[in-house]
Design a protein around this motif. Structure first.
Motif, PDB file in Angstrom:
ATOM      1  N   ALA A  54       6.720   8.873   4.341  1.00 34.35           N
ATOM      2  CA  ALA A  54       5.823   9.652   5.214  1.00 34.35           C
ATOM      3  C   ALA A  54       6.556  10.815   5.856  1.00 34.35           C
ATOM      4  O   ALA A  54       6.659  10.904   7.081  1.00 34.35           O
ATOM      5  CB  ALA A  54       5.217   8.733   6.282  1.00 34.35           C
ATOM      6  N   SER A 109       9.613   6.697   7.257  1.00 34.15           N
ATOM      7  CA  SER A 109       8.608   5.630   7.189  1.00 34.15           C
ATOM      8  C   SER A 109       9.096   4.336   7.825  1.00 34.15           C
ATOM      9  O   SER A 109       8.288   3.535   8.311  1.00 34.15           O
ATOM     10  CB  SER A 109       8.199   5.369   5.731  1.00 34.15           C
ATOM     11  OG  SER A 109       9.227   4.700   5.014  1.00 34.15           O
ATOM     12  N   VAL A 128       3.435   1.637   5.961  1.00 33.67           N
ATOM     13  CA  VAL A 128       3.019   2.898   5.358  1.00 33.67           C
ATOM     14  C   VAL A 128       4.062   3.263   4.315  1.00 33.67           C
ATOM     15  O   VAL A 128       5.214   2.832   4.398  1.00 33.67           O
ATOM     16  CB  VAL A 128       2.901   4.002   6.449  1.00 33.67           C
ATOM     17  CG1 VAL A 128       4.259   4.357   7.027  1.00 33.67           C
ATOM     18  CG2 VAL A 128       2.218   5.253   5.908  1.00 33.67           C
ATOM     19  N   TYR A 166      -4.669   9.025  10.812  1.00 31.28           N
ATOM     20  CA  TYR A 166      -4.208   7.696  11.217  1.00 31.28           C
ATOM     21  C   TYR A 166      -3.632   7.756  12.626  1.00 31.28           C
ATOM     22  O   TYR A 166      -3.264   8.833  13.127  1.00 31.28           O
ATOM     23  CB  TYR A 166      -3.133   7.183  10.258  1.00 31.28           C
ATOM     24  CG  TYR A 166      -3.657   6.702   8.933  1.00 31.28           C
ATOM     25  CD1 TYR A 166      -3.860   5.353   8.689  1.00 31.28           C
ATOM     26  CD2 TYR A 166      -3.969   7.610   7.921  1.00 31.28           C
ATOM     27  CE1 TYR A 166      -4.349   4.902   7.472  1.00 31.28           C
ATOM     28  CE2 TYR A 166      -4.470   7.173   6.699  1.00 31.28           C
ATOM     29  CZ  TYR A 166      -4.654   5.824   6.489  1.00 31.28           C
ATOM     30  OH  TYR A 166      -5.157   5.381   5.290  1.00 31.28           O
ATOM     31  N   ALA A 191       0.124   1.233  11.501  1.00 28.24           N
ATOM     32  CA  ALA A 191      -0.710   2.366  11.097  1.00 28.24           C
ATOM     33  C   ALA A 191      -2.161   1.916  11.081  1.00 28.24           C
ATOM     34  O   ALA A 191      -2.487   0.867  10.517  1.00 28.24           O
ATOM     35  CB  ALA A 191      -0.298   2.890   9.720  1.00 28.24           C
ATOM     36  N   ALA A 250       1.001   2.566   0.877  1.00 26.82           N
ATOM     37  CA  ALA A 250       1.901   1.455   1.164  1.00 26.82           C
ATOM     38  C   ALA A 250       1.803   0.376   0.090  1.00 26.82           C
ATOM     39  O   ALA A 250       0.751   0.184  -0.536  1.00 26.82           O
ATOM     40  CB  ALA A 250       1.566   0.854   2.524  1.00 26.82           C
TER      41      ALA A 250
END
Length: 514
Positions: free
Chosen positions: A394, A451, A391, A471, A457, A385
């Motif tokens: 993803a 994301s 984040v 995570y 997160a 990130a």
């Protein structure tokens, strides 16, 4: 010194490589966007159309946000044509200059790219942390400039590369179509298939790898017709591969490939080497020229060419919203293949290395660092990130790599569901049905879009694994498609079969791209 000799600074090579890798991390080639937009417009499979729409929306978001299209920012492959009239002014060799560019690009603080390269492939497989070394191919050619084609090849599509040596009388087209039908969807279609024919084993693979970076031109080729054997083969393969009905993300549909590339080279009379390499929906590559006047000047593409697709344009009928924090077995048992779900609440993440660690702990009779009972796990390794991001991009990783761990993990932990990319193997599907633990897919190639649905997160385990650490994500309306239900029905099996039958019946395949 000969008047046509030209000096190019080593720093210009390193900087240009770095700039190009940043560029292709967030800009799709415009030709791919044009062809994918056409595929979106004609797609009749709702699941596939939704997947293509997400890829197009993600592409536009990544371009404006200047963040990676896909979380797998790739293995760097360089094809360099160095003019024999060039003098490179540097104490470093050419590969070192390229690797310096790779290092800068992947460690860029404004847009860090995910390092995926591991050293010592037979041993500890430790991440090099800067995505070096690149795979570098250099040809000496006439001229006094350097032409560099640089690509970032995702692991999902690279893992589907295939090679064979046919008998001289055997059909290349039949082998390619048969092989593509066995690849599954881990290579993230719709993309390209590139075929190298001739030379030796390694030459055929190089032919295929380099040809996939050529401009997409299938519509024009079909309109004019093939003028030689290579062009005729391209058209035949394009039509036959799309007629397989694999479709976007393997969900079943009209478009599996937007183009097919073919390159040939003379070969031994007793041989017919054939290489096949898929290109995923990320399709990252760029060619630039250095002529001694400084680093390459890369102009952004005209983003008005990107279609104006928004979240409201994606499939909304029949969408089911799911609260992960109150999930029950009864609810997961009600999910059906092809259904779109919007997930909200807390989910865990974990991919290859984390799964192996968890299974090793179970085998040793030790507790896991996080309780999986009643949870959903997402197979993902995000980009780091930056700024105000929760984040980085993803998107899902290929789920079949988790198949060897699936039975033990879901049998002993009480896991409720799994989210990943592409199909599961027979053993994993049997485990899913046995333990009533369904499997869902997110769209590969929509990492930046996904994301944005992640609102928090928190690291929960295996910090030393870097991007493969576990995570806990808190998500809001994360889009997924139901892929394998609790009875073991798989959309990756039923979808392509259904659309293959439809196209055969309606003769749609003959009209694709015309």
């Amino acid at each position: 010194m000969h008047k046509r000799t030209r000096t190019i600074a080593g720093e210009d090579i390193a900087r240009s490589v770095a700039d190009a890798l940043q560029y292709i991390s967030y800009y799709h080639p415009p030709d791919y966007i044009r062809y994918l937009s056409q595929a979106y417009a004609r797609e009749q499979s709702l699941s596939a159309k939704n997947a293509i729409g997400q890829i197009l929306l993600n592409s536009r978001m990544a371009a404006f946000g200047r963040r990676p299209i896909c979380q797998d920012t790739g293995l760097v492959v360089v094809f360099a044509k160095v003019g024999m009239g060039v003098r490179i002014k540097s104490a470093a060799n050419f590969a070192d200059l390229v690797n310096e560019g790779v290092r800068r690009a992947y460690l860029d603080p404004d847009n860090p790219l995910r390092p995926s390269i591991v050293s010592d492939p037979l041993g500890r497989r430790l991440n090099t942390r800067d995505n070096t070394p690149a795979v570098v191919h250099v040809d000496l050619v006439q001229g006094n400039h350097i032409e560099i084609t640089i690509a970032a090849k995702g692991g999902g599509s690279e893992n589907k590369a295939r090679f064979t040596t046919l008998n001289p009388s055997e059909s290349v087209a039949d082998w390619v179509v048969d092989t593509v039908s066995t690849l599954g969807s881990g290579w993230c279609p719709p993309g390209l298939i590139s075929v190298g024919i001739g030379g030796s084993a390694e030459k055929a693979m190089l032919l295929a790898k380099e040809a996939m970076n050529e401009p997409i031109d299938m519509t024009d080729l079909i309109a004019k017709g093939g003028s030689n054997a290579e062009e005729a083969l391209r058209i035949e393969l394009y039509e036959r591969i799309n007629a397989l009905g694999i479709g976007a993300q393997g969900l079943g549909g009209l478009t599996t490939v937007v183009d097919v590339k073919v390159a040939t080279y003379p070969t031994h009379a007793a041989s017919k080497p054939v290489a096949l390499i898929p290109q995923c929906a990320a399709n990252r590559h760029l060619t630039f020229i250095l002529d001694g006047k400084g680093p390459a000047q890369l102009q952004p593409p005209d983003l008005s060419q990107w279609p104006q697709i928004g979240p409201e344009d994606l499939q909304t009928t029949g969408v089911r919203r799911v609260n992960l924090d109150g999930l029950t077995r009864a609810e997961t048992a009600s999910w059906r293949c092809g259904e779109t779900l919007l997930l909200s609440g807390k989910m865990l993440t974990g991919r290859d290395a984390a799964h192996k660690r968890m299974v090793d702990l179970l085998d040793a009779g030790k507790p896991l660092p996080v309780d999986l009972r009643g949870r959903v796990i997402y197979y993902v390794g995000p980009v780091r990130a930056v700024r105000d991001e929760v984040v980085g991009p993803a998107g899902p990783t290929t789920s079949s790599r988790m198949d060897d761990f699936t039975e033990k993990l879901i049998a002993q932990t009480g896991l409720f569901a799994m989210v990943g990319k592409a199909e599961r193997g027979p053993a994993a599907i049997a485990s899913i049905a046995r333990h009533k633990t369904p499997y869902l897919v997110a769209v590969g190639g929509a990492a930046y879009l996904i994301s944005k649905s992640i609102k928090a997160a928190r690291l929960v385990a295996f910090e030393d694994l870097g991007m493969e650490a576990m995570y806990e994500f808190e998500v809001q309306d994360m889009p997924v498609i139901m892929a394998v239900d609790v009875e073991g029905n798989s959309i990756h099996n039923s979808g392509p079969i259904e659309w293959r039958k439809r196209m055969a019946a309606d003769s749609i395949a003959r009209n694709i791209g015309v």
